[in-house]
Design a protein around this motif. Sequence first.
Motif, mmCIF file in Angstrom:
data_model
loop_
_atom_site.group_PDB
_atom_site.id
_atom_site.type_symbol
_atom_site.label_atom_id
_atom_site.label_comp_id
_atom_site.label_asym_id
_atom_site.label_seq_id
_atom_site.Cartn_x
_atom_site.Cartn_y
_atom_site.Cartn_z
ATOM 1 N N ASP A 195 -20.845 23.296 30.738
ATOM 2 C CA ASP A 195 -21.529 23.321 29.450
ATOM 3 C C ASP A 195 -20.846 24.343 28.549
ATOM 4 O OD1 ASP A 195 -23.213 23.249 27.297
ATOM 5 O OD2 ASP A 195 -24.932 24.158 28.315
ATOM 6 N N LEU A 196 -20.130 23.880 27.551
ATOM 7 C CA LEU A 196 -19.407 24.755 26.627
ATOM 8 C C LEU A 196 -20.107 24.883 25.284
ATOM 9 C CD1 LEU A 196 -15.772 23.515 27.373
ATOM 10 C CD2 LEU A 196 -16.824 25.655 28.115
ATOM 11 N N GLY A 197 -21.364 24.512 25.240
ATOM 12 C CA GLY A 197 -22.120 24.620 23.996
ATOM 13 C C GLY A 197 -21.976 23.373 23.143
ATOM 14 N N ARG A 198 -22.455 23.481 21.902
ATOM 15 C CA ARG A 198 -22.430 22.362 20.967
ATOM 16 C C ARG A 198 -21.732 22.766 19.677
ATOM 17 N NH1 ARG A 198 -25.852 17.978 21.790
ATOM 18 N NH2 ARG A 198 -27.082 18.111 23.714
ATOM 19 N N SER A 199 -21.131 21.787 19.032
ATOM 20 C CA SER A 199 -20.496 22.027 17.746
ATOM 21 C C SER A 199 -21.536 22.437 16.717
ATOM 22 C CB SER A 199 -19.762 20.766 17.286
ATOM 23 O OG SER A 199 -19.379 20.863 15.927
ATOM 24 N N TRP A 200 -21.180 23.385 15.880
ATOM 25 C CA TRP A 200 -22.089 23.810 14.829
ATOM 26 C C TRP A 200 -22.312 22.713 13.787
ATOM 27 C CZ3 TRP A 200 -19.967 29.401 13.624
ATOM 28 C CH2 TRP A 200 -20.366 30.269 14.656
ATOM 29 N N PHE A 201 -21.355 21.847 13.607
ATOM 30 C CA PHE A 201 -21.423 20.871 12.525
ATOM 31 C C PHE A 201 -21.925 19.513 12.991
ATOM 32 C CE2 PHE A 201 -18.412 24.050 11.168
ATOM 33 C CZ PHE A 201 -18.736 24.257 9.827
ATOM 34 N N THR A 202 -21.413 19.033 14.126
ATOM 35 C CA THR A 202 -21.791 17.701 14.599
ATOM 36 C C THR A 202 -22.861 17.739 15.680
ATOM 37 O OG1 THR A 202 -20.069 17.676 16.312
ATOM 38 C CG2 THR A 202 -19.448 16.919 14.115
ATOM 39 N N THR A 203 -23.131 18.918 16.238
ATOM 40 C CA THR A 203 -24.058 19.121 17.375
ATOM 41 C C THR A 203 -23.645 18.320 18.611
ATOM 42 O OG1 THR A 203 -25.636 17.363 16.786
ATOM 43 C CG2 THR A 203 -25.960 19.547 15.766
ATOM 44 N N VAL A 204 -22.418 17.782 18.607
ATOM 45 C CA VAL A 204 -21.903 17.078 19.784
ATOM 46 C C VAL A 204 -21.505 18.118 20.819
ATOM 47 C CG1 VAL A 204 -20.046 15.592 20.638
ATOM 48 C CG2 VAL A 204 -21.103 15.135 18.421
ATOM 49 N N PRO A 205 -21.828 17.914 22.102
ATOM 50 C CA PRO A 205 -21.400 18.873 23.122
ATOM 51 C C PRO A 205 -19.891 19.072 23.105
ATOM 52 C CG PRO A 205 -23.018 17.360 24.034
ATOM 53 C CD PRO A 205 -22.675 16.849 22.670
ATOM 54 N N VAL A 206 -19.475 20.334 23.151
ATOM 55 C CA VAL A 206 -18.046 20.652 23.120
ATOM 56 C C VAL A 206 -17.329 20.017 24.308
ATOM 57 C CG1 VAL A 206 -16.353 22.521 23.163
ATOM 58 C CG2 VAL A 206 -18.484 22.793 21.866
ATOM 59 N N ALA A 207 -17.973 20.005 25.457
ATOM 60 C CA ALA A 207 -17.349 19.418 26.648
ATOM 61 C C ALA A 207 -17.043 17.940 26.443
ATOM 62 C CB ALA A 207 -18.257 19.607 27.863
ATOM 63 N N ASP A 208 -17.922 17.218 25.710
ATOM 64 C CA ASP A 208 -17.664 15.799 25.455
ATOM 65 C C ASP A 208 -16.460 15.622 24.543
ATOM 66 O OD1 ASP A 208 -19.819 15.234 27.027
ATOM 67 O OD2 ASP A 208 -21.188 14.788 25.362
ATOM 68 N N SER A 209 -16.345 16.466 23.515
ATOM 69 C CA SER A 209 -15.196 16.378 22.613
ATOM 70 C C SER A 209 -13.894 16.674 23.355
ATOM 71 C CB SER A 209 -15.369 17.351 21.446
ATOM 72 O OG SER A 209 -16.534 17.051 20.699
ATOM 73 N N ILE A 210 -13.933 17.686 24.226
ATOM 74 C CA ILE A 210 -12.734 18.025 25.003
ATOM 75 C C ILE A 210 -12.406 16.909 25.985
ATOM 76 C CG2 ILE A 210 -11.814 19.634 26.718
ATOM 77 C CD1 ILE A 210 -13.353 21.841 25.323
ATOM 78 N N ARG A 211 -13.434 16.324 26.573
ATOM 79 C CA ARG A 211 -13.217 15.242 27.542
ATOM 80 C C ARG A 211 -12.569 14.027 26.876
ATOM 81 N NH1 ARG A 211 -18.080 14.880 28.959
ATOM 82 N NH2 ARG A 211 -17.994 16.621 30.438
ATOM 83 N N GLN A 212 -12.853 13.782 25.625
ATOM 84 C CA GLN A 212 -12.235 12.669 24.915
ATOM 85 C C GLN A 212 -10.795 12.974 24.505
ATOM 86 O OE1 GLN A 212 -14.818 11.798 21.613
ATOM 87 N NE2 GLN A 212 -16.484 11.042 22.911
ATOM 88 N N ALA A 213 -10.524 14.248 24.170
ATOM 89 C CA ALA A 213 -9.187 14.600 23.685
ATOM 90 C C ALA A 213 -8.228 14.972 24.803
ATOM 91 C CB ALA A 213 -9.294 15.770 22.694
ATOM 92 N N MET A 214 -8.746 15.450 25.924
ATOM 93 C CA MET A 214 -7.901 15.988 26.990
ATOM 94 C C MET A 214 -6.944 14.963 27.588
ATOM 95 S SD MET A 214 -7.546 19.014 28.124
ATOM 96 C CE MET A 214 -6.741 19.927 29.420
ATOM 97 N N PRO A 215 -7.321 13.692 27.768
ATOM 98 C CA PRO A 215 -6.358 12.737 28.333
ATOM 99 C C PRO A 215 -5.076 12.613 27.527
ATOM 100 C CG PRO A 215 -8.561 11.832 28.456
ATOM 101 C CD PRO A 215 -8.663 13.093 27.654
ATOM 102 N N VAL A 216 -5.155 12.787 26.219
ATOM 103 C CA VAL A 216 -3.948 12.717 25.395
ATOM 104 C C VAL A 216 -3.004 13.860 25.761
ATOM 105 C CG1 VAL A 216 -3.059 12.697 23.044
ATOM 106 C CG2 VAL A 216 -5.268 11.629 23.553
ATOM 107 N N ASP A 217 -3.559 15.081 25.849
ATOM 108 C CA ASP A 217 -2.727 16.242 26.186
ATOM 109 C C ASP A 217 -2.161 16.133 27.595
ATOM 110 O OD1 ASP A 217 -3.280 18.678 24.001
ATOM 111 O OD2 ASP A 217 -4.841 17.168 24.106
#
Length: 339
Positions: free
Chosen positions: A96-118
């Motif tokens: 649990d890395l918290g939530r975005s201040w703007f979208t309230t989407v969990p940070v872990a979900d955003s990282i999980r979507q972007a990490m496969p590219v990296d």
Amino acid sequence: MTALAPHVAGTRRKPVRAGRVPRSLGRVLATAGTVFLLSSALTFGLGALSGANPAAAVLGETATPADIARMDHQFGLDRPLWEQYVSWLGHAFTGDLGRSWFTTVPVADSIRQAMPVDLSIAGLALLMAVVLGGAAGVAAALRAGGRLDRAVTALCALLGTLPGFVVAIALVTVLSLKLGWLPSGGYVPLDMDPAQWLRYTVMPALALSLEAAAAIARQLRTSLVGTLRENYVTGAVMRGLPARRVVFGHALRNAAGPALTALGMSVPMLLGGAVVTQQIFALPGLAQLTLQSAEQHDIPVIQGTLLVTIAVVLVVNVAVNAALLALNPAARRREVTRP
């Protein structure tokens, strides 16, 4: 094989016990854990002391003191800084890395979507760096002092001075705009279409891999030239062992240490260069997520992406140190002789 100089065969090496090797690995893990804690504290502290406030950022100038206090309490910003850090790190260990201040989407979900590219680009870039740098380093070492050696040395010196974004722009200009062989940007997931995934990732991976390949080639060439002059290599040749077995079965194993170290040091460089490279190739990776969050002052996302990046770098360095312990007999002998 011109690099094999005539030397008298050395004395037989004593057998090495492997039971003490985990102690060295334990020290590496302890060091990595300490670095992780210090880096996480620094990452959280810089974010907390940046002055960014979710109420001011989200609600704007219309926010009242009551609105600011309510949002500060919602995000836990009204607690002492050390308590915020302990809570953040404890939740981070659970994913649990918290939530975005703007979208309230969990940070872990955003990282999980972007990490496969990296991971796709960095993994392919590391593979290219190992293959290209390893082949160039071995070829130069076997022809030490010859034309091939000088050509590899000059090419590595040139690639070592070229930033990744310059190589990326050149590759886009030649391979995409002029020849039309590869797309200039975008990304297709590996599980959706492996062939298209390779077409979209090979060019950014190549742009990131060349500097790392040059570092690996330089280190491997220098180390292998010295190893090929060792007594045990000369002794193996005098016993009639094939040159391929001597080089790849004995000498390369002992000479790979500096190249592995260069490979480990290339990982932060690859992740750092991905910021510009992903911008050039329009890749929706972790670097782009971090850049967008920095522009919006979205502190939880920035802290989460930096923490994940630190963890990836430390895991790679632990793996490199483990490989060094497995490949380097001298390190194992020193470990055995210590009390």
